[in-house]
Write an enzyme that holds these catalytic residues in place. Structure first.
Site, PDB file in Angstrom:
ATOM      1  N   HIS A 134       0.863  -1.177   0.000  1.00 31.06           N
ATOM      2  CA  HIS A 134       0.000   0.000   0.000  1.00 31.06           C
ATOM      3  C   HIS A 134       0.905   1.234   0.000  1.00 31.06           C
ATOM      4  CE1 HIS A 134      -2.833   2.959   1.770  1.00 31.06           C
ATOM      5  NE2 HIS A 134      -3.798   2.156   1.430  1.00 31.06           N
ATOM      6  N   ASP A 211       2.913  -4.447   8.061  1.00 31.43           N
ATOM      7  CA  ASP A 211       1.678  -3.699   7.865  1.00 31.43           C
ATOM      8  C   ASP A 211       0.526  -4.693   7.958  1.00 31.43           C
ATOM      9  OD1 ASP A 211      -0.511  -2.324   7.002  1.00 31.43           O
ATOM     10  OD2 ASP A 211       0.338  -1.685   5.087  1.00 31.43           O
ATOM     11  N   GLN A 214      -4.743  -5.104   6.935  1.00 31.30           N
ATOM     12  CA  GLN A 214      -5.773  -6.012   6.442  1.00 31.30           C
ATOM     13  C   GLN A 214      -5.801  -7.322   7.228  1.00 31.30           C
ATOM     14  OE1 GLN A 214      -8.032  -5.212   4.155  1.00 31.30           O
ATOM     15  NE2 GLN A 214      -7.139  -3.305   3.423  1.00 31.30           N
ATOM     16  N   LYS A 237     -10.759  -0.173   9.878  1.00 36.55           N
ATOM     17  CA  LYS A 237     -10.947  -1.383   9.072  1.00 36.55           C
ATOM     18  C   LYS A 237     -11.355  -2.582   9.917  1.00 36.55           C
ATOM     19  CE  LYS A 237      -7.429  -0.087   5.684  1.00 36.55           C
ATOM     20  NZ  LYS A 237      -8.058   0.493   4.500  1.00 36.55           N
ATOM     21  N   CYS A 377      -4.620   2.561  -3.767  1.00 40.33           N
ATOM     22  CA  CYS A 377      -3.378   2.944  -3.088  1.00 40.33           C
ATOM     23  C   CYS A 377      -2.304   1.890  -3.257  1.00 40.33           C
ATOM     24  CB  CYS A 377      -3.607   3.221  -1.608  1.00 40.33           C
ATOM     25  SG  CYS A 377      -4.675   4.624  -1.308  1.00 40.33           S
TER      26      CYS A 377
END
Ligand SMILES: Cc1ncc(COP(=O)(O)O)c(C=O)c1O
Ligand SMILES: Cc1ncc(COP(=O)(O)O)c(C=O)c1O
Lengths: 421, 158, 421, 158
Positions: A134, A211, A214, A237, A377
């Protein structure tokens, strides 16, 4: 998905917790929300937790000694406990509240650039990312490299959206200072082998940043065994509020790192000549924190925990498998990323031959089906696959198979709409 | 919650007539601790005589709770065996972090039991702990320094 | 306060808008909230705006093209319009959303440190602040000076809490690159002559940063005529949500400054080799912004505008004057800062002879009166006045004279409590 | 809102058969614009002949709206007087930013009136404007460059 967990996971009942899901759109369409990788919807319990905080307990934290201040501080710090428990952090002091995942990643990149001694990133060092990141896990490292003179390198991925691990030993070397990668790609859906990469990184003395924007919403996470040194994710999220994110970092690393932003709360003592700084996590939380948002995130974690993250993950897998199967029926549709629901999250990006993603999304929207169109993104990942943009459907704990059907019907209609005239 | 649960008579007495106050020689370690929330400060010295806490002296600015707390600390640990003093520090810490649900042992904690009520006032727990954390820090430093000196001496001998 | 505005400002009616003000505390005490300089309470309309956003419109902004995304983006950008209008910004693109005032100030300090060319702060340059700044307007400049080799200097203030302007020409010189000062002190309550200092700063080519965290909530603000180049403030002190702040900056300056954080939303295009950046304000808003919080801030501005900021300021002045008068009756009480309600905001810090501020606040709290004790994130200002900490009562648009009376009664009781035994 | 309000027949026609496409010589200025929200891109060239827009050529990737819009733009401004073309750009901008409440002048905007419906789809306004903003940017550059060349020439003469 085992019969046992299927019995306990009742998506129809889950949907009742989310007021927006019963909303009617223009023209009376029922909302079919397939954009959860962009942001998730919020259950009433999270909305209420935020409202109640403002209505009953609102005060600033840490510095207020009155009853409201005590209540507010406790609620805020309890949220930190909940986050720590949810991700298996060995200590609550390893949980730093930020604005979002983006700020968490920038925080790490900045303090590594500022750090004295061994931890500091300097000219000649290398930072390794992947081509499927991202933008929020690309640009901070580009800025770090520009500011320090370090070099940015990256893992490529194959046409199925899998990282090319044959490059591992050649990319991650003694010169590598940081490896930063996404756990689950928000564009391809790929679940990356974080532990394997982390092992190599640690062999050569590099730090590992994950990261998990998600991942934390979709599956059980245990940072203690993941192999990462820092993990970033974002509240909105994971059925939580906007305006809050989390950086988890190993305690001994956080303790050695210099501050990022300066101001109230992060200090020990201040004179005009010089200041000393509080220990983590306060050192990295300058100014009034997102208090009500932390409380909301705590309520989001309660909600997820009650459903059970294993059940959430199983549901996600099941819906994704169904969607991938149905997408195979659509002629002209090409999935970008893994086409099987194996090591795969619930975001599916695709191309529809001859129709621009904007137009696909627009026609779907006219039928109440909300998807995302663009580069999500993740422009470099699109460039790698030779596409300029794509359409993405993404699923979450409230998605039902009927919604996937509505998507497929909508895609058929889209083809007719643009093909027919 | 009533004020008197917090401001026990014993606490107010120690506050008005603090014991062991003023920085004294000799000492093995000195530390400076701050409560960042309010700016309360303490400079505290520890002097060890073999395994005994020979002296604790301090200079502090702070509220009634933090002042009384360090006064009580001095009464409790001076003259005690090091291990015993450390154990008492642990006990006091447990009491403070017990949300008012820990039953203190008066035979061991003596005047410090008066702080049991503080545990119900989360905003004040740091006040009560300021001196105790400083003492622990100073003592750990004093012990480490003694060990370093001893091993240096041994090396010289050898 | 004119008879006219008095007639229209009905504090009893205003209080009905704030649910927390009718809360009963432990022991049945009525809440007397005198800690608004720390954070303000929220009217129901703000709480509802946030809830409604989550319940009906929630989606990510900018990148979503579906109906919810459009609604959410419009609500978010409308909030930017409201902020711009509220502070008299010549352009909506001059309004950057941050997490809080602290981040806004750090943002300016960081990008000035990174800027190429004339705007950049470098070794040998000087940054001027004042001795009455909040830590959030001290530490960012200390960090900037450490990182660049610039030197930090500051205005002193006198025993009445007024800046010593005789130092103006000697402190602000050709070597000065930035002058950053608070408009209203959160500790002393002093209103500083921003325009006069800005004039001198601009004469020598320095930039002017104003910390308006206490000013924007309390009085009409017009950035176009203030003389500042950057203005920072924070949502939670102006009846808005936590988790959002604002940086206003002159458009031509923002346009020349490099990005602060990198990630989604702030880019123009991204390749793995290099990225280009969006124009302001997007350039400075990396990642998913505090969307629902911006919507809440918009509702807060609607609320304040309906009351009228002139009326809010008049009410504040009146309550402060009453409090200062009543405090004069309390023997042993010494006000730190201006003792008259002239060029003065609604925060009054004081000492009570022989009783530590913690103990004052604790006794007041046992009677439901919430004040702040400590250094109020203004340790250097306390040091300057030779006090280690203080007690602070601060007033806002919902404060009534009866609450000042409760404070005074509480102070008398405090003296008896600690003096009597 | 109905889809057909957005996807007018005229728009779909231009999308399927875009006019003026492909980068051509000669040109006075070339720009590259991007819609950061979706990554749509356009490279656009402007050629001026005295005060006339002699040619507009482009290479673009994008959705139906952005493709059709630049095709319509070419039809409208090529051959027009510079001031007139700039005025048309203004009018189109006003139409797009009018929240669907601006009544377009068909005599002046011709096929571009088909974009009136786009103004009601805020997510697509940037698509419709991509080519028009690029054209304005390129034209301003072309004019500036011509002025620079002219003054350089005058200096040389003087
Ligand atoms: C004058 C002043 N500046 C800056 C701040 C920092 O505001 P925040 O903590 O919301 O960033 C405050 C409030 O705490 C303040 O009163
Ligand atoms: C993989 C990934 N990383 C980072 C982010 C950034 O999250 P945020 O915008 O909340 O900072 C996102 C979401 O946009 C994401 O999907």
């Amino acid at each position: 998905m085992s019969a046992g967990s299927r019995a306990t996971y009742d998506v129809v009942r889950v949907r009742k917790d989310f007021p927006i899901l019963s909303r009617r759109l223009a023209g009376g369409d029922q909302l079919v929300y397939l954009d959860s990788a962009n942001t998730s919807q919020k259950p009433q319990s999270v909305i209420d937790a935020v409202s109640e905080h403002y209505q009953v307990h609102n005060a600033n934290v840490a510095r207020a000694m009155h009853q409201l201040g005590t209540e507010s501080s406790q609620a805020f710090e309890e949220a930190r406990d909940k986050v720590a428990a949810f991700i298996g952090a060995p200590s609550r002091d390893e949980v730093v509240f930020t604005r979002n995942a983006t700020e968490a990643l920038n925080l790490v990149a900045n303090v590594l650039g500022l750090a004295q001694g061994d931890l500091g990133v300097r000219a000649g060092d290398q930072v390794v990312i992947t081509a499927m990141e991202h933008h929020s896990n690309i640009v901070p490292w580009q800025l770090l490299c520009q500011r320090t003179g370090a070099t940015l390198r990256w893992f490529d991925f194959d046409d199925d959206g899998r990282l090319d691990l044959s490059q591992l030993d050649e990319l991650v070397t003694e010169r590598t200072k940081v490896v930063s990668l996404t756990w689950i790609s928000n564009m391809l859906g790929t679940v990356n082998p974080v532990s394997q990469i982390a092992r190599r990184a640690h062999e050569v003395g590099a730090l590992v940043v994950v990261d998990a924007s998600q991942a934390v919403p979709q599956m059980p996470v245990d940072v203690a065994t993941l192999g990462a040194d820092f993990v970033a994710f974002t509240g909105h999220k994971m059925v939580g509020p906007t305006g809050i994110g989390v950086l988890w970092g190993r305690r001994e690393l956080l303790a050695q790192l210099p501050p990022f932003l300066g101001g109230g709360e992060m200090i020990e003592t201040v004179t005009l000549e010089r200041s000393t700084y509080a220990p983590p996590p306060a050192r990295f939380e300058a100014g009034t924190p997102p208090i009500a948002q932390a409380v909301g995130l705590g309520a989001a974690i309660d909600y997820l925990s009650e459903l059970g993250m294993a059940a959430v993950a199983a549901h996600e897998r099941e819906v994704t498998a169904y969607a991938l199967a149905r997408m195979r029926e659509v002629s002209g549709l090409r999935v970008l990323g893994p086409t099987e629901a194996v090591d795969r999250g619930g975001a599916v990006s695709f191309e529809l031959a001859g129709i621009h993603p904007h137009d696909v999304a627009q026609v779907l929207d006219s039928r109440g089906v909300a998807v995302r169109a663009g580069h999500h993104c993740a422009k470099p990942a699109h460039t790698r696959l030779g596409v300029q943009s794509s359409t993405r459907a993404s699923f979450y704990l409230y998605t039902q198979p009927e919604e996937v059907d509505a998507l497929i019907d909508g895609l058929d209609y889209t083809k007719r709409y643009f093909g027919g005239s | 919650m009533s004020l008197d649960m917090l401001y026990q008579e014993i606490i107010l007495d120690h506050y008005k007539n603090p014991h062991h106050r003023g920085l004294r020689e000799p000492y093995d370690a000195q530390v400076h601790h701050v409560n960042p929330a309010c700016g309360d400060e303490i400079t505290l010295r520890v002097h060890l005589d073999r395994d005994t806490v020979a002296d604790v002296s301090y200079d502090a600015i702070g509220c009634s709770i933090s002042q009384a707390s360090v006064s009580v600390l001095g009464d409790l640990v001076i003259g005690k065996d090091l291990d015993e003093a450390m154990a008492l520090q642990e006990e006091f810490l447990t009491l403070m972090q017990g949300h008012g649900k820990v039953q203190p042992d008066e035979d061991r904690l003596e005047d410090a039991v008066a702080f049991a009520g503080v545990a119900r006032f989360p905003g004040r727990i740091k006040c009560a702990l300021l001196g105790w954390m400083a003492w622990k820090d100073a003592t750990v430093q004093a012990v480490a320094r003694r060990a370093a000196t001893a091993s240096a001496a041994m090396e010289e001998e050898s």
